[in-house]
Design an enzyme around this catalytic site. Sequence first.
Site, short mmCIF file in Angstrom:
data_model
loop_
_atom_site.label_atom_id
_atom_site.label_comp_id
_atom_site.label_asym_id
_atom_site.label_seq_id
_atom_site.Cartn_x
_atom_site.Cartn_y
_atom_site.Cartn_z
N GLY A 1 0.75 -1.37 0.01
CA GLY A 1 -0.19 -0.13 0.00
C GLY A 1 0.79 1.24 -0.20
N THR A 2 1.83 1.13 1.01
CA THR A 2 2.63 2.52 0.88
C THR A 2 3.14 3.06 -0.40
OG1 THR A 2 3.39 2.04 3.11
CG2 THR A 2 4.73 3.53 2.08
N ASN A 37 -8.67 3.51 8.05
CA ASN A 37 -8.01 2.43 8.62
C ASN A 37 -8.39 2.71 10.23
OD1 ASN A 37 -6.33 4.68 7.74
ND2 ASN A 37 -4.79 3.85 9.32
N GLN A 89 -7.75 -0.45 2.82
CA GLN A 89 -8.85 -1.21 3.95
C GLN A 89 -10.00 -1.72 3.36
OE1 GLN A 89 -8.13 -2.07 7.32
NE2 GLN A 89 -5.98 -0.82 7.11
N SER A 114 -3.34 -3.36 -1.04
CA SER A 114 -2.25 -4.12 -0.16
C SER A 114 -2.59 -5.36 0.44
CB SER A 114 -1.89 -3.30 1.07
OG SER A 114 -1.01 -4.12 1.98
N GLY A 115 -1.91 -6.58 -0.01
CA GLY A 115 -2.10 -8.04 0.07
C GLY A 115 -2.40 -8.39 1.39
N HIS A 116 -1.60 -7.81 2.62
CA HIS A 116 -1.59 -8.27 3.98
C HIS A 116 -3.02 -7.91 4.48
CE1 HIS A 116 -0.19 -4.96 6.43
NE2 HIS A 116 0.32 -4.51 5.21
N CYS A 167 0.43 2.07 13.08
CA CYS A 167 1.65 2.89 12.60
C CYS A 167 1.90 3.98 13.29
CB CYS A 167 1.51 3.44 11.02
SG CYS A 167 0.88 2.27 9.93
N1 PLP Z 1 -3.18 2.93 3.62
C1 PLP Z 1 -4.20 2.79 4.58
C2 PLP Z 1 -5.34 2.96 4.59
C3 PLP Z 1 -3.51 1.58 5.35
O1 PLP Z 1 -4.41 1.14 6.40
C4 PLP Z 1 -2.14 1.26 5.18
C5 PLP Z 1 -1.52 0.19 6.26
O2 PLP Z 1 -1.93 -0.02 7.23
C6 PLP Z 1 -1.43 1.44 4.24
C7 PLP Z 1 -1.99 2.48 3.38
C8 PLP Z 1 -0.04 1.11 4.12
O3 PLP Z 1 -0.06 -0.34 3.28
P1 PLP Z 1 1.13 -1.15 3.42
O4 PLP Z 1 1.29 -1.80 4.76
O5 PLP Z 1 1.13 -2.47 2.65
O6 PLP Z 1 2.58 -0.53 3.03
#
Ligand code: PLP
Length: 392
Positions: A74-75, A154, A182, A202-204, A328
């Site tokens: 996701g990032t 999130n 999410q 994001s896969g996880h 985070c």
């Molecule tokens: N965007 C949202 C809304 C998220 O909840 C998260 C992770 O918690 C991310 C981005 C980041 O995703 P990743 O953990 O795959 O980098």
Amino acid sequence: MEEQQLVYMDHAATTAVHPEVVEAMIPYLHGHYGNPSSIYSIAQEAKEAVGSARVSLATALGADVDEIYFTSGGTESDNWAIKGVTYANRKRGDHIITSKIEHHAILHTCQYLEKQGFKITYLPVDQYGLVDPGDLERSITDKTILVSVMYANNEIGTIEPVQELASITHEHGVYFHTDAVQAVGHVPVSVRSTGIDLLSLSGHKFNGPKGTGALFIRKGVRIDNILHGGAQERNRRAGTENLAGIVGTGKAIELATTGIEEKGVRIRTMRDRLLRGIQDSIQNTRLNGHPLKRLPGNLNVSFDYIEGESMLLLLDSFGICASTGSACTSGSLEPSHVLLATGLPAETAHGSLRLTVDTDNTNEEVDYVLSTLPRVVSRLREMSPLGKQVTS
Ligand code: PLP
């Protein structure tokens, strides 16, 4: 139930890899481990597997296969969308619009661009965390090149009016990106009918492996590359593919989207029982986020006179995994920017608890949380001078 049994209710932070996903990945860690860019047969098998995973993601989102680009999560997808569109369109303008409640992957990227001279508008939200489409309309100028508003938050689970926001954005000829990390795999998401130009996933977050994700880029969107190097991902995202991770993400999205509505109903029922139980047994609580327009598994409540980190530690001693603010931001003492944006005072924001339920939770686990949480809250309130005035 044994007190030390693990009750995992932090699915918004991450999820366990589904056993069928593990099974699908294993052959691509050994056996079919070829580099998809090579020409011998084990490499061709690898290439085909990447292709099938792309089909699975495209099918789930209602996208074309060549609109899906694999990333490291996701990032990276958020960084690519924001920086890539901004840099590619800088001649058209220097203004980006986002919301105050985005994940840091968006907010910190926007702050980085701000230091380079780009102008960012951070849209406010109402008490439920909803962006007002009228505010968006009023913020768009002839210099606006990108609007990025998350699909679902999130921390508080609020689902934004993405279709309406995208439609307003398009009326002004501007691109619309959504961070759907999410939402994907939890609620039905369709890029075409919603009018999304770019979407991060994001896969996880849906029982796939960590460090995997994708960016949907609608055909025709002008976007620069962010990772430079080899010709992977049709010359747009360099780097040898995370083969097993991509295969796992493909399998995970298939599993997550099969019966997604029915699963949502089951998850929502557990979540609502948790909420009712908490409200019935603990005084001075507040539900954060929208009562209805929210992700099925998300529950976020604030308890007055409580410090969230202490609550998490005590819950952990009973084997319950939960979160305060987002994963985070825990570890820092800053109250959640999302809760503050909804108008919560800092003290109340500090006492928030996020429980995120998924299909692997059971009614027994809900009962266990409901019998443990009131004890935890009352123990912490007894230690607080103000909290002593309320019974639990
Ligand atoms: N965007 C949202 C809304 C998220 O909840 C998260 C992770 O918690 C991310 C981005 C980041 O995703 P990743 O953990 O795959 O980098």
